[in-house]
Motif scaffolding. Structure first.
Motif, PDB file in Angstrom:
ATOM      1  N   SER A   1      47.153  50.796  46.925  1.00 40.83           N
ATOM      2  CA  SER A   1      46.742  51.024  45.827  1.00 40.83           C
ATOM      3  C   SER A   1      47.070  50.281  44.173  1.00 40.83           C
ATOM      4  O   SER A   1      46.751  49.927  43.414  1.00 40.83           O
ATOM      5  N   PHE A   2      48.353  49.666  44.691  1.00 40.94           N
ATOM      6  CA  PHE A   2      48.817  48.015  43.985  1.00 40.94           C
ATOM      7  C   PHE A   2      48.192  47.415  43.632  1.00 40.94           C
ATOM      8  O   PHE A   2      47.958  46.784  42.993  1.00 40.94           O
ATOM      9  N   GLN A   3      47.686  47.538  45.272  1.00 40.29           N
ATOM     10  CA  GLN A   3      47.138  45.302  45.093  1.00 40.29           C
ATOM     11  C   GLN A   3      45.355  45.748  44.996  1.00 40.29           C
ATOM     12  O   GLN A   3      45.434  45.090  43.587  1.00 40.29           O
ATOM     13  N   ALA A   4      45.480  47.069  44.087  1.00 40.05           N
ATOM     14  CA  ALA A   4      43.680  47.081  43.718  1.00 40.05           C
ATOM     15  C   ALA A   4      44.357  47.879  42.003  1.00 40.05           C
ATOM     16  O   ALA A   4      42.303  46.659  41.724  1.00 40.05           O
ATOM     17  N   VAL A   5      45.375  47.860  41.604  1.00 40.92           N
ATOM     18  CA  VAL A   5      45.191  47.640  40.665  1.00 40.92           C
ATOM     19  C   VAL A   5      45.016  46.695  39.812  1.00 40.92           C
ATOM     20  O   VAL A   5      44.689  45.995  38.883  1.00 40.92           O
ATOM     21  N   ALA A   6      45.923  45.992  40.763  1.00 41.33           N
ATOM     22  CA  ALA A   6      46.975  44.581  39.794  1.00 41.33           C
ATOM     23  C   ALA A   6      45.481  43.115  40.052  1.00 41.33           C
ATOM     24  O   ALA A   6      45.089  42.320  39.606  1.00 41.33           O
ATOM     25  N   ARG A   7      44.300  43.699  40.933  1.00 39.65           N
ATOM     26  CA  ARG A   7      42.721  42.903  41.457  1.00 39.65           C
ATOM     27  C   ARG A   7      43.486  41.583  41.958  1.00 39.65           C
ATOM     28  O   ARG A   7      43.534  40.171  41.112  1.00 39.65           O
ATOM     29  N   LEU A   8      44.451  41.238  42.583  1.00 41.78           N
ATOM     30  CA  LEU A   8      45.203  40.263  43.110  1.00 41.78           C
ATOM     31  C   LEU A   8      43.969  39.659  44.118  1.00 41.78           C
ATOM     32  O   LEU A   8      43.412  40.204  45.103  1.00 41.78           O
ATOM     33  N   PRO A   9      44.059  38.176  43.792  1.00 39.72           N
ATOM     34  CA  PRO A   9      42.815  37.683  44.801  1.00 39.72           C
ATOM     35  C   PRO A   9      43.860  37.990  46.180  1.00 39.72           C
ATOM     36  O   PRO A   9      45.283  37.425  46.287  1.00 39.72           O
ATOM     37  N   LEU A  10      42.582  38.230  47.564  1.00 41.06           N
ATOM     38  CA  LEU A  10      43.618  37.850  48.607  1.00 41.06           C
ATOM     39  C   LEU A  10      44.344  37.206  49.452  1.00 41.06           C
ATOM     40  O   LEU A  10      45.655  37.637  49.670  1.00 41.06           O
ATOM     41  N   GLU A  11      44.534  36.449  49.568  1.00 42.36           N
ATOM     42  CA  GLU A  11      45.433  34.495  49.148  1.00 42.36           C
ATOM     43  C   GLU A  11      46.726  34.934  48.924  1.00 42.36           C
ATOM     44  O   GLU A  11      47.442  34.347  49.010  1.00 42.36           O
ATOM     45  N   ILE A  12      46.980  35.925  47.726  1.00 40.44           N
ATOM     46  CA  ILE A  12      48.279  35.246  46.426  1.00 40.44           C
ATOM     47  C   ILE A  12      48.379  36.556  46.458  1.00 40.44           C
ATOM     48  O   ILE A  12      48.179  37.764  46.611  1.00 40.44           O
TER      49      ILE A  12
END
Length: 132
Positions: free
Chosen positions: A89-100
């Protein structure tokens, strides 16, 4: 060069079916309705030199979203780094590129570049939306 926005969301980003997951999705949707905020943050981050070769800096959108996550959930930079590594959920909100997956120092260095004036403008934009 630092990107402003993650153009396409990852198919691997999803929100947990939980009260907090739904809150985070609402926060994310609210930010999506105000793309003009990214210009304000980009102006603060443009002073930071990002090399044209090697690893790119965090996208402006991700920096803003990480900063909002930090404040919204009242976590330290250390905890934010952990949640970004551990939570879908945090990754989805942050919209981080997968490799970062940013470390504490990167989060602190980039988020702290957002000025008080910019935060005030972001707050006014979001409050204006909430009133409407």
């Amino acid at each position: 060069m630092r990107e402003k926005r993650t153009v396409q969301s990852s198919i691997f980003h999803f929100f947990a079916d939980h009260e907090i997951g739904r809150e985070l999705q609402a926060v994310s949707n609210g930010l999506d309705s105000h793309p003009e905020i990214l210009e304000l943050v980009a102006a603060d981050l443009q002073e930071v030199k990002v090399n044209d070769c090697g690893r790119k800096g965090l996208p402006v959108e991700s920096v803003l979203r990480c900063a909002i996550l930090k404040q919204y959930r009242q976590v330290s930079y250390e905890e934010l780094a952990f949640y970004l590594l551990d939570s879908h959920s945090f990754q989805a909100v942050a919209r981080l590129p997968l490799e970062i997956i940013p470390r504490k120092a990167v989060l602190q260095r980039t988020i702290s570049r957002i000025s008080d004036v910019t935060w005030e403008k972001i707050n006014q934009a979001l409050l204006g939306h909430a009133k409407a």
